[in-house]
Scaffold this motif. Sequence first.
Motif, short mmCIF file in Angstrom:
data_model
loop_
_atom_site.label_atom_id
_atom_site.label_comp_id
_atom_site.label_asym_id
_atom_site.label_seq_id
_atom_site.Cartn_x
_atom_site.Cartn_y
_atom_site.Cartn_z
N ILE A 315 7.66 31.50 0.08
CA ILE A 315 8.09 32.90 -0.01
C ILE A 315 7.54 33.54 -1.28
CG2 ILE A 315 10.10 34.41 -0.31
CD1 ILE A 315 11.67 32.48 1.48
N ILE A 316 7.60 32.81 -2.39
CA ILE A 316 7.09 33.33 -3.66
C ILE A 316 5.59 33.57 -3.58
CG2 ILE A 316 6.67 32.75 -6.09
CD1 ILE A 316 9.37 31.27 -6.06
N LYS A 317 4.88 32.60 -3.04
CA LYS A 317 3.42 32.71 -2.92
C LYS A 317 3.03 33.88 -2.04
CE LYS A 317 -0.65 30.00 -1.57
NZ LYS A 317 -1.11 28.69 -1.05
N ASP A 318 3.79 34.09 -0.96
CA ASP A 318 3.46 35.12 0.02
C ASP A 318 3.82 36.53 -0.46
OD1 ASP A 318 2.40 35.58 2.66
OD2 ASP A 318 4.41 36.18 3.27
N SER A 319 4.59 36.63 -1.54
CA SER A 319 5.05 37.94 -2.01
C SER A 319 4.01 38.71 -2.80
CB SER A 319 6.29 37.76 -2.90
OG SER A 319 5.92 37.18 -4.14
N PHE A 320 2.95 38.04 -3.25
CA PHE A 320 1.89 38.61 -4.08
C PHE A 320 2.37 38.96 -5.50
CE2 PHE A 320 -0.73 42.26 -5.57
CZ PHE A 320 -1.92 41.57 -5.71
N LEU A 321 3.64 38.78 -5.78
CA LEU A 321 4.13 39.10 -7.13
C LEU A 321 3.57 38.16 -8.21
CD1 LEU A 321 7.79 40.15 -6.32
CD2 LEU A 321 6.10 41.53 -7.53
N LEU A 338 14.58 38.93 -13.65
CA LEU A 338 15.08 37.55 -13.54
C LEU A 338 15.98 37.20 -14.72
CD1 LEU A 338 11.86 35.71 -12.29
CD2 LEU A 338 13.83 36.43 -10.95
N ARG A 339 15.62 37.68 -15.90
CA ARG A 339 16.45 37.44 -17.08
C ARG A 339 17.83 38.07 -16.90
NH1 ARG A 339 15.39 37.58 -23.18
NH2 ARG A 339 13.22 37.22 -22.61
N ILE A 355 13.46 30.97 -11.23
CA ILE A 355 12.64 31.26 -12.41
C ILE A 355 11.59 30.17 -12.59
CG2 ILE A 355 12.66 31.50 -14.92
CD1 ILE A 355 15.50 32.69 -14.61
N ARG A 356 12.01 28.92 -12.44
CA ARG A 356 11.08 27.80 -12.61
C ARG A 356 9.96 27.84 -11.57
NH1 ARG A 356 12.87 21.46 -12.87
NH2 ARG A 356 14.42 22.38 -14.25
N LEU A 357 10.31 28.07 -10.30
CA LEU A 357 9.30 28.09 -9.23
C LEU A 357 8.36 29.28 -9.37
CD1 LEU A 357 11.46 27.10 -6.12
CD2 LEU A 357 9.85 25.67 -7.38
N PHE A 358 8.92 30.43 -9.75
CA PHE A 358 8.06 31.61 -9.92
C PHE A 358 7.08 31.39 -11.07
CE2 PHE A 358 6.80 35.72 -11.52
CZ PHE A 358 6.54 36.42 -10.37
N THR A 359 7.55 30.82 -12.17
CA THR A 359 6.67 30.57 -13.31
C THR A 359 5.58 29.58 -12.94
OG1 THR A 359 8.55 30.93 -14.79
CG2 THR A 359 6.60 29.88 -15.73
N ARG A 360 5.94 28.55 -12.18
CA ARG A 360 4.95 27.55 -11.78
C ARG A 360 3.83 28.20 -10.97
NH1 ARG A 360 7.38 22.74 -8.53
NH2 ARG A 360 8.29 22.31 -10.57
N ARG A 361 4.22 29.06 -10.01
CA ARG A 361 3.20 29.72 -9.20
C ARG A 361 2.38 30.69 -10.03
NH1 ARG A 361 -0.62 29.29 -5.71
NH2 ARG A 361 -1.23 31.30 -4.86
#
Length: 590
Positions: A315-321, A338-339, A355-361
């Motif tokens: 989902i994170i990857k597909d969001s383009f964010l 997120l903060r 937060i962790r998964l978004f940062t990793r991507r």
Amino acid sequence: MRAPGTRYYREPTLARHRVEVRGRSVPCCRCKTARRGLGMAQVAPDGVLSLQCWLNKAAEWGQKTTLESQQDVCLHLPQLQDFLLQIYESLKHMRTHSAMERFPGIGQLLGRLCWNPFVVAHEGNRSALMSCLCCLYNSDPCSPLELKANSWIQDSICHLFTASGPGHQEVWKAVNQLGCSTVDYHGKLLKNTIISLVSKLKGCHSLDGNSNNRLSPQDVREISIKCIPIQTMPDVYPLVEALLMYHSSEPEEVLDELFIETVNRSVMRKKIVLSESAVLSLWLRHLPSLEKAVLDLFQRLIAVQSKSMSEMEHIIKDSFLPQASCHPSIFMIVDGILRKALLETDGNLKVTTIIRLFTRRFIQVYEKDNVQARYPLRAFFPHNSLAMVMALLRESQGLKPNISLQHLHGIIQKLREVDCDERSHKNLFNSWYLLIHFGDWVDVAAEQLLMSKTEISEDLLWLLAFYYNPCNDNQERIKTMDAAREVHDRMAMIRRNAVVCAVTLRGVFEEKKECNFGTTQLLRHLLVTFLLYSSEWHRVARDCISQMTQTQEAANEVSDVLARTVCRLNNKGMKNEKITKIALELLHNL
């Protein structure tokens, strides 16, 4: 939505249209009828009576092609424009369903007018028709009828988009004589119109070229309004992109706000396919659209089960964010939301995982192309020292245990310096928040603490206690370290005795039931790590996990630790198949 412009040519009014009868100049009988019908409209506040009159007129115009009928159409164009603008003023404040109830027959009227060449050739009426159709367009169709209506509106607007000039009706005749269908003709004409407008929009940025062909900011705004109902059509994508990439010297936004919001909604719901640069331009020029995209992503991630971390990653990857966040301005907005979510949920486990998964991507995208010019990391983490960011940025997987432990001590030293030398809630929070971004190192610390055969590391204890209890009010962190130390000692004793028993492990945890929330989370983390990395305990791991997850809260925490472990270790070339397999089995059982 903005009302169409009013700088139109006004033909003579009905009162001035007279004919010669027996040597005298008298009003035309057709005009008397028209005036009588329009007079009835003035009595009706909701416009229903005048709508019926115009519907009758439109039907009459469509049945005759005589010169007198054509003159009658031209004669009524100013009054028709006034009526359409009045209808538009009502429609723009109403939902589609309410509009159809209040103005029955409005769709039939607009449809007849859209295909009347004399009406469409009049710029004012054509623009007013487009505005009315835009109001009837439903951006969230919920029924087959609404979908069908949207399709009809799109076709009508595409027709109006390409229909201009007083000689347009002659073109129709030529097309019919050539044997070409009007559908094919208008499809090709739409493409050519789009190409022409895109070229003009791009020409606005060039210094050379014919200035007479350039579009004014007002022209660009009106084009964006016309695009609202048809922006999901593939043929219109290039024009939407050109509009989003358009920038003028005007102090205010040139594009219509509803156009921007509609395109953003279509991007989030995958109804439109735009280039990365166009989406980035959309979010940079309209902050509310970016915030809606982030909140939409956050809500979808919260709805996913804790153990479905691969789904969250998708989902994170597909969001383009993450890709857009390679621009510091975008990253700071996303990270700020997120903060705030982390603060409002008091460090909720699901939020820290997001937060962790978004940062990793984000880091994966950031480091993907070393050749491409990119912003320095300090632009993304301005509240932390670059040395600390670089230390946490290092990939934990693939390092030998002794090198990994050494690197951990370096990270801990930098964090403790902030804790001791710059003791303020703001600095502590910034350090803790940064650690959450790169939380894989916390999981590595738990593994190192439990698997080490040497004396217990106070540094590793401190890191784990800091992660789960960042604020040290009333010496809570020291209490957390003491509890973790006792559990570590019990684990070491259990391992030496080589007695594999689920009841024994349950007793270790039950002794610490009175600990605070953060300490309880840490102890569960340690127990799950012990089960995963102690191969002799794998055969009773299922029973142990079952005893530890008697509440939904405990189940969520254990699921999160297991899913994080799978996510971190599931890399090609890594020799962690056994641990990954048992973690997946335990997740499946939960």
